[in-house]
Scaffold this active site. Structure first.
Site, PDB file in Angstrom:
ATOM      1  N   TRP A 155       0.815  -1.216   0.000  1.00 33.57           N
ATOM      2  CA  TRP A 155       0.000   0.000   0.000  1.00 33.57           C
ATOM      3  C   TRP A 155       0.853   1.272   0.000  1.00 33.57           C
ATOM      4  O   TRP A 155       0.614   2.192   0.769  1.00 33.57           O
ATOM      5  CB  TRP A 155      -0.965   0.004   1.188  1.00 33.57           C
ATOM      6  N   THR A 157       1.519   4.517  -1.327  1.00 32.24           N
ATOM      7  CA  THR A 157       0.936   5.576  -2.145  1.00 32.24           C
ATOM      8  C   THR A 157       2.026   6.244  -2.978  1.00 32.24           C
ATOM      9  O   THR A 157       3.081   6.600  -2.459  1.00 32.24           O
ATOM     10  CB  THR A 157       0.250   6.626  -1.251  1.00 32.24           C
ATOM     11  N   ASP A 234       2.820  11.964  12.018  1.00 33.01           N
ATOM     12  CA  ASP A 234       2.110  13.167  12.459  1.00 33.01           C
ATOM     13  C   ASP A 234       1.871  14.108  11.282  1.00 33.01           C
ATOM     14  O   ASP A 234       0.787  14.681  11.145  1.00 33.01           O
ATOM     15  CB  ASP A 234       2.905  13.874  13.555  1.00 33.01           C
ATOM     16  N   GLY A 236       1.749  13.144   8.132  1.00 33.82           N
ATOM     17  CA  GLY A 236       0.792  12.465   7.272  1.00 33.82           C
ATOM     18  C   GLY A 236      -0.630  12.599   7.773  1.00 33.82           C
ATOM     19  O   GLY A 236      -1.559  12.878   6.992  1.00 33.82           O
ATOM     20  N   GLN A 273     -37.370  19.089   5.211  1.00 32.56           N
ATOM     21  CA  GLN A 273     -36.673  19.187   6.503  1.00 32.56           C
ATOM     22  C   GLN A 273     -35.596  18.116   6.681  1.00 32.56           C
ATOM     23  O   GLN A 273     -34.540  18.395   7.258  1.00 32.56           O
ATOM     24  CB  GLN A 273     -37.688  19.124   7.641  1.00 32.56           C
ATOM     25  N   GLN A 331     -26.841   9.734  -0.661  1.00 38.14           N
ATOM     26  CA  GLN A 331     -28.252   9.527  -0.366  1.00 38.14           C
ATOM     27  C   GLN A 331     -29.105  10.683  -0.890  1.00 38.14           C
ATOM     28  O   GLN A 331     -30.166  10.476  -1.488  1.00 38.14           O
ATOM     29  CB  GLN A 331     -28.441   9.386   1.147  1.00 38.14           C
ATOM     30  N   GLU A 358      -2.656   6.238   7.453  1.00 40.42           N
ATOM     31  CA  GLU A 358      -1.923   7.017   8.470  1.00 40.42           C
ATOM     32  C   GLU A 358      -2.491   6.807   9.869  1.00 40.42           C
ATOM     33  O   GLU A 358      -2.542   7.720  10.679  1.00 40.42           O
ATOM     34  CB  GLU A 358      -1.918   8.521   8.132  1.00 40.42           C
TER      35      GLU A 358
END
Length: 383
Positions: A155, A157, A234, A236, A273, A331, A358
Site C-alpha cells: 500500500w 501511495t 504526524d 501524514g 426538513q 443519499q 496514516e
C-alpha cells in the site's frame, strides 16, 4: 545545507481555491478512472510551491507555515484526493529528510524534492505489520560501507512513480529509517489497481531483494525508527485531516447545489426538513473539522508538543465526518449519487480510505483515550 532564495507563493484561500477549481477538480474523475495522474500535474503543483510546502523558506522549502500548509491540502483534497495523497506522502518523506537526514542526503535530494523534480513515498506497511510497528519484518544489514535491505512493503501511495523511498526496516540495533533511491538494483514495484478510493494515487507493492544502499542512506540514529515514524506519521495525519476537510467541503457544495435545483414533491429539495438536516450536519461538521485542523496547525507553528494529539483528534473527527457526509451526499442525490454523473460516489470511496491510512480511526481512538486518561483530560490552550 544552503538556504534557497525565497520565492513567494500565494497561499491565500482565494488563490488555492481558484487553482483547484480551474486545474485540479476538472480532472479528478479522469484520474480516478485511469488509475493514474497526468504527469503535467506534477509541474502544475511545482509552479505553486506545493511539493515543498511542508518546509519553510528558511529551511529551504516553499512553505509559509502549517496553517497555510493545511489550507493548501484542504483545497487540493476538495478537488482530488488522489493528488492530495501524493502530496501527503511526498511531504512526509521531505520532512523526514529535513529533520533527520545527513548533509550528504540533503545535498542529494532536498532541492529536487522541494521543486517536485524528485517525488517521495512512504514505505512502512507490510503483510504482517501496519499500526503494529513491533511486527516489522523488513531488514537492513550492514555489509562494509553499505546497507542491504530485504522486505516487502504494501500500500505504498505513489509507489509507481516515486523517485525516493522512505523505508523502515529492522537492524541489529532496532528499527531504522532509510532514504532509498527507487532506481536502485534490487527494487521491484508491483502496481496495485482496483482499490476502493484514491485510485489515481498510483499505489504499489514494493519488494526489496538484496537492495544495496550507501551508509548515508540511513536517517537518524540506528534503532530510532519508531520515533522517526511517529514524527513522520504526524505530518501524514495532519495532511489527511486537512484533506478530509476538503472532502467535507466538496460534499457540502455538491449537496447545496443539487438541493437548490432539484425538485421533489412540488418543491425544491432544500425545502424538505430531512434534507435540511443532512445539509446542516455536513455544514456543522465541516466547520468543526476545519477548526480542529487549524488548532493542530497553530500548535505546530508554535512548536508545541500538544500538536501530536491535536492532530490525532483532528484526523479522527475529520475522517469519520467525511465518510458520514459523503454517505449523506450520495443519499441526497438518490440514484444519481451511485453513478459517475456526479462526484459524490467518488467522495464516499475516497473518504473511506481516510479512515484507514496514516493510522485507522480505531487507532486514533486508542491514542486519544490513552492521552486523555494519562493527562487527566487537561485543557490545551492555543494562543
Amino acid at each position: 545545507m544552503a538556504v534557497r532564495t525565497e520565492v513567494r507563493h500565494d497561499w491565500s484561500r482565494a488563490a488555492m481555491s481558484a487553482f483547484v477549481d480551474e486545474v485540479v477538480a476538472p480532472r479528478a474523475a479522469e484520474f480516478d478512472r485511469a488509475g493514474r495522474i497526468d504527469p503535467i500535474m506534477v509541474s502544475e503543483f511545482a509552479e505553486r510551491g506545493l511539493w515543498g510546502a511542508v518546509l519553510s523558506a528558511a529551511d529551504g522549502g516553499t512553505g509559509a507555515g502549517m496553517v497555510a500548509f493545511a489550507r493548501a491540502h484542504e483545497e487540493v483534497g476538495r478537488g482530488c484526493s488522489s493528488m492530495r495523497s501524493l502530496l501527503t506522502v511526498h511531504s512526509m518523506a521531505l520532512y523526514a529528510l529535513d529533520r533527520w537526514g545527513t548533509e550528504t542526503a540533503k545535498r542529494r535530494w532536498q532541492a529536487d524534492m522541494v521543486t517536485g523534480a524528485v517525488l517521495g513515498a512512504f514505505c512502512l506497511t507490510e503483510p504482517e505489520a501496519g499500526s503494529d510497528f513491533a511486527a516489522l519484518q523488513a531488514t537492513a544489514e550492514r555489509d562494509g560501507d553499505e546497507w542491504v535491505i530485504n522486505g516487502h512493503k504494501l500500500w505504498v501511495t505513489g509507489g509507481q512513480l516515486a523517485d525516493v523511498l522512505l523505508v523502515f526496516a529492522r537492524t541489529e540495533r532496532g528499527p531504522a529509517a532509510f532514504l532509498v533511491d527507487a532506481a536502485s538494483p534490487g527494487i521491484r514495484r508491483i502496481p496495485v489497481s482496483h482499490i476502493t478510493g484514491t485510485r489515481g494515487s498510483q499505489v504499489a507493492e514494493i519488494v526489496f531483494e538484496n537492495c544495496r544502499v550507501g551508509a548515508d542512506a540511513i536517517i537518524g540514529p540506528e534503532g530510532m525508527g519508531l520515533a522517526i515514524a511517529t514524527g513522520v506519521l504526524d505530518i501524514g495525519r495532519f495532511s489527511v485531516a486537512a484533506g478530509c476537510v476538503g472532502i467535507l467541503q466538496a460534499c457540502l457544495q455538491a449537496c447545496v447545489s443539487y438541493a437548490n435545483t432539484r425538485h421533489q414533491g412540488g418543491s425544491l429539495l432544500r425545502e424538505h426538513q430531512l434534507v435540511q438536516q443532512m445539509i446542516s450536519t455536513i455544514a456543522t461538521n465541516t466547520r468543526a473539522a476545519r477548526l480542529l485542523v487549524h488548532e493542530a496547525a497553530r500548535l505546530k507553528d508554535a512548536g508545541s508538543p500538544d500538536t501530536i494529539m491535536s492532530t490525532c483528534i483532528a484526523k479522527q473527527f475529520a475522517a469519520t465526518s467525511a465518510v458520514a457526509a459523503a454517505n449523506d451526499a450520495v443519499q441526497l442525490h438518490g440514484a444519481r449519487g451511485c453513478s459517475d454523473e456526479y462526484p459524490v460516489g467518488r467522495y464516499l470511496r475516497d473518504a473511506k480510505v481516510m479512515e484507514i491510512i496514516e493510522g485507522s480511526t480505531q487507532m486514533q481512538h486508542v491514542l486519544i483515550a490513552t492521552d486523555a486518561c494519562r493527562n487527566q483530560a487537561r485543557v490545551v490552550e492555543v494562543d
